[in-house]
Motif scaffolding. Structure first.
Motif, short mmCIF file in Angstrom:
data_model
loop_
_atom_site.label_atom_id
_atom_site.label_comp_id
_atom_site.label_asym_id
_atom_site.label_seq_id
_atom_site.Cartn_x
_atom_site.Cartn_y
_atom_site.Cartn_z
N GLY A 1 35.06 31.42 41.76
CA GLY A 1 35.39 30.42 41.09
C GLY A 1 36.61 30.75 39.90
N ASP A 2 36.19 30.30 38.68
CA ASP A 2 37.13 30.52 37.60
C ASP A 2 37.27 32.05 37.35
OD1 ASP A 2 37.49 27.78 37.51
OD2 ASP A 2 36.40 27.42 35.39
N THR A 3 36.21 32.91 37.38
CA THR A 3 36.56 34.39 36.99
C THR A 3 37.52 34.91 38.19
OG1 THR A 3 34.46 34.33 36.32
CG2 THR A 3 35.28 36.29 36.84
N LEU A 4 37.34 34.47 39.60
CA LEU A 4 38.36 34.78 40.33
C LEU A 4 39.65 34.40 39.97
CD1 LEU A 4 39.50 36.22 42.86
CD2 LEU A 4 38.78 34.01 43.94
N LEU A 5 39.99 33.20 39.40
CA LEU A 5 41.23 32.64 39.27
C LEU A 5 41.48 33.52 38.10
CD1 LEU A 5 43.55 30.77 39.46
CD2 LEU A 5 42.19 29.06 38.35
N PHE A 6 40.88 33.74 36.81
CA PHE A 6 41.31 34.38 35.85
C PHE A 6 41.62 35.90 36.14
CE2 PHE A 6 40.53 37.25 32.58
CZ PHE A 6 40.89 36.66 31.24
N ALA A 7 41.00 36.40 36.90
CA ALA A 7 41.47 37.73 37.45
C ALA A 7 42.80 37.91 38.19
CB ALA A 7 40.50 38.45 38.40
N LEU A 8 43.03 36.84 38.99
CA LEU A 8 44.36 36.75 39.48
C LEU A 8 45.62 36.53 38.78
CD1 LEU A 8 43.30 34.82 42.94
CD2 LEU A 8 43.71 37.13 42.80
N CYS A 9 45.36 35.42 37.83
CA CYS A 9 46.38 35.18 36.90
C CYS A 9 46.45 36.31 35.75
CB CYS A 9 45.96 34.00 36.01
SG CYS A 9 46.01 32.53 37.09
N ILE B 1 44.96 42.86 45.02
CA ILE B 1 44.83 41.29 45.05
C ILE B 1 43.85 41.23 46.39
CG2 ILE B 1 45.63 38.90 45.71
CD1 ILE B 1 46.37 40.10 42.92
N ALA B 2 43.95 41.96 47.39
CA ALA B 2 43.18 41.81 48.53
C ALA B 2 41.66 42.17 48.37
CB ALA B 2 44.00 42.62 49.68
N GLN B 3 41.48 42.86 47.43
CA GLN B 3 40.14 43.61 47.18
C GLN B 3 39.58 42.38 46.30
OE1 GLN B 3 41.53 47.52 45.67
NE2 GLN B 3 39.75 48.27 46.99
N MET B 4 40.31 41.95 45.34
CA MET B 4 39.66 40.88 44.60
C MET B 4 39.33 39.68 45.37
SD MET B 4 42.06 40.66 41.24
CE MET B 4 42.49 41.80 40.13
N LEU B 5 40.09 39.38 46.46
CA LEU B 5 39.69 38.28 47.09
C LEU B 5 38.51 38.58 48.24
CD1 LEU B 5 43.45 37.08 48.03
CD2 LEU B 5 41.59 35.83 46.44
N SER B 6 38.44 39.80 48.41
CA SER B 6 37.38 40.21 49.27
C SER B 6 36.05 40.48 48.59
CB SER B 6 37.84 41.26 50.19
OG SER B 6 37.97 42.42 49.58
N ASP B 7 35.91 40.35 47.26
CA ASP B 7 34.85 40.55 46.42
C ASP B 7 33.84 39.49 46.45
OD1 ASP B 7 32.94 41.29 44.54
OD2 ASP B 7 34.43 42.48 43.48
N PRO B 8 32.80 39.43 47.19
CA PRO B 8 31.74 38.41 46.72
C PRO B 8 31.24 37.87 45.58
CG PRO B 8 30.77 40.19 47.95
CD PRO B 8 32.35 40.41 47.73
N GLU C 1 25.49 45.32 40.26
CA GLU C 1 25.70 46.06 41.42
C GLU C 1 26.17 45.42 42.36
OE1 GLU C 1 23.09 48.79 44.82
OE2 GLU C 1 22.07 47.74 43.03
N ALA C 2 27.41 45.95 42.66
CA ALA C 2 28.42 45.48 43.76
C ALA C 2 27.85 44.98 45.11
CB ALA C 2 29.69 46.31 44.06
N SER C 3 28.08 43.75 45.57
CA SER C 3 27.60 43.08 46.72
C SER C 3 28.57 43.87 47.73
CB SER C 3 27.65 41.67 46.70
OG SER C 3 26.91 41.00 45.74
N LEU C 4 27.98 43.74 49.26
CA LEU C 4 28.68 44.12 50.11
C LEU C 4 30.12 43.29 50.23
CD1 LEU C 4 26.21 44.85 52.86
CD2 LEU C 4 27.29 46.52 51.40
N PRO C 5 31.20 43.74 50.75
CA PRO C 5 32.39 42.92 50.80
C PRO C 5 32.25 41.74 51.75
CG PRO C 5 32.92 45.46 51.04
CD PRO C 5 31.47 45.31 51.03
N LYS C 6 32.99 40.82 51.75
CA LYS C 6 33.13 39.69 52.54
C LYS C 6 33.58 40.40 54.22
CE LYS C 6 34.29 36.35 48.97
NZ LYS C 6 35.48 35.66 48.48
N PRO C 7 32.94 39.84 55.09
CA PRO C 7 33.37 40.47 56.49
C PRO C 7 34.78 39.83 56.69
CG PRO C 7 31.71 38.85 56.68
CD PRO C 7 31.67 38.94 55.30
N ALA C 8 35.44 40.72 57.35
CA ALA C 8 36.96 40.31 57.48
C ALA C 8 36.87 39.97 59.24
CB ALA C 8 37.74 41.51 57.71
N LEU C 9 37.41 38.49 59.54
CA LEU C 9 37.21 37.97 60.57
C LEU C 9 38.61 38.34 61.31
CD1 LEU C 9 36.32 34.43 59.61
CD2 LEU C 9 34.52 36.50 60.34
#
Length: 205
Positions: free
Chosen positions: A20-28, A9-16, A191-199
Motif C-alpha cells: 500500500g502507501d507504505t510501499l509507495l513511500f519506500a519506493l519514492c 527495489i526488487a526486495q521491497m516489491l517482494s516483501d509481503p 517478524e518478517a513474513s516469508l517472501p512472495k513466491p516468484a512465478l
C-alpha cells in the motif's frame, strides 16, 4: 536517512509486509535518496525531517504541499511498530461456539472487548451477542483481566509495523515522534513474513 545498499527495489516489491502507501513511500524515498548526492537543490530541501517527508509525499502523490506532507506522515505512521490484537470473528460478531450446529454463532455482538492471554498478553478481539453474553462469560472476562494485571500486564512483541527499518537507516525515534507524537512505538519490529513466491513460466513439450 540512508538506504541500505544491500536492499534493492526488487526486495521491497517482494516483501509481503511492505504494501500500500507504505510501499509507495519506500519506493519514492529510495528514488529521492538515490538522487540527493547529485542534486544540490534536493539536498537542501531534504535536510530536515519535514523537508524529506514533503519531498517524498510530492513524489508519490503530486498533490499540493499540504496534502503531500499529510500523506507522507500517514504512510510512516502506519508503519509504527505496535502490537494489534487479532479478531476472532470480526469485530462486531459473536464468537460463541454453537454446540449443536458447530462453528461460531456470528450474530451481531452487543459487547466486544480485548481478551488477553494472562501470561503473554497475546490478544484477540472477541464479542458476544445478547443470547450468549452470560454471567459466566462476564465472570471469565473479569478473571482473565485480573490474571493479566497480576502478571504485570505483559505485552507481546510487535506484530505490525517496523517494516521500513529493514530498508532504511535513520533516527527512527525522531521520525516516529514527528509523525505520531501521541502513540509511542514499541521496541523491535514485526517478524518478517516469508517472501512472495516468484512465478516462472515453464514451457512443456
Amino acid at each position: 536517512m540512508i538506504a541500505d545498499n544491500d536492499r534493492g527495489i526488487a526486495q521491497m516489491l517482494s516483501d509481503p509486509d511492505l504494501v500500500g502507501d507504505t510501499l509507495l513511500f519506500a519506493l519514492c524515498l529510495r528514488h529521492v535518496l538515490d538522487r540527493v548526492s547529485d542534486d544540490d537543490g534536493l539536498r537542501v530541501r531534504v535536510k530536515t525531517l519535514d523537508g524529506l517527508l514533503l519531498e517524498v509525499g510530492e513524489q508519490a502523490t503530486g498533490d499540493n504541499p499540504g496534502k503531500a506532507f499529510y500523506w507522507a506522515r500517514r504512510a510512516v505512521e502506519r508503519d509504527l511498530p505496535r502490537y494489534d490484537p487479532e479478531s476472532a470473528q470480526g469485530l462486531m460478531r459473536c464468537c460463541a461456539e454453537m454446540v449443536r450446529k458447530g462453528g461460531q454463532c456470528s450474530k451481531p455482538a452487543v459487547t466486544v472487548w480485548i481478551d488477553r492471554e494472562p501470561a503473554t498478553g497475546e490478544s484477540v478481539w472477541i464479542g458476544y451477542c445478547r443470547r450468549h453474553l452470560t454471567s459466566e462469560v462476564e465472570a471469565q472476562r473479569e478473571e482473565r483481566q485480573r490474571l493479566w494485571n497480576e502478571h504485570g500486564k505483559p505485552v507481546p512483541p510487535p506484530n505490525r509495523g517496523g517494516v521500513l527499518t529493514r530498508y532504511f537507516t535513520c533516527d527512527w525515534d525522531a521520525l516516529w515522534q514527528r509523525v505520531s507524537p501521541v502513540r509511542k512505538p514499541m521496541d523491535g519490529a514485526k517478524e518478517a513474513s516469508l517472501p512472495k513466491p516468484a512465478l516462472r513460466v515453464v514451457r512443456g513439450e
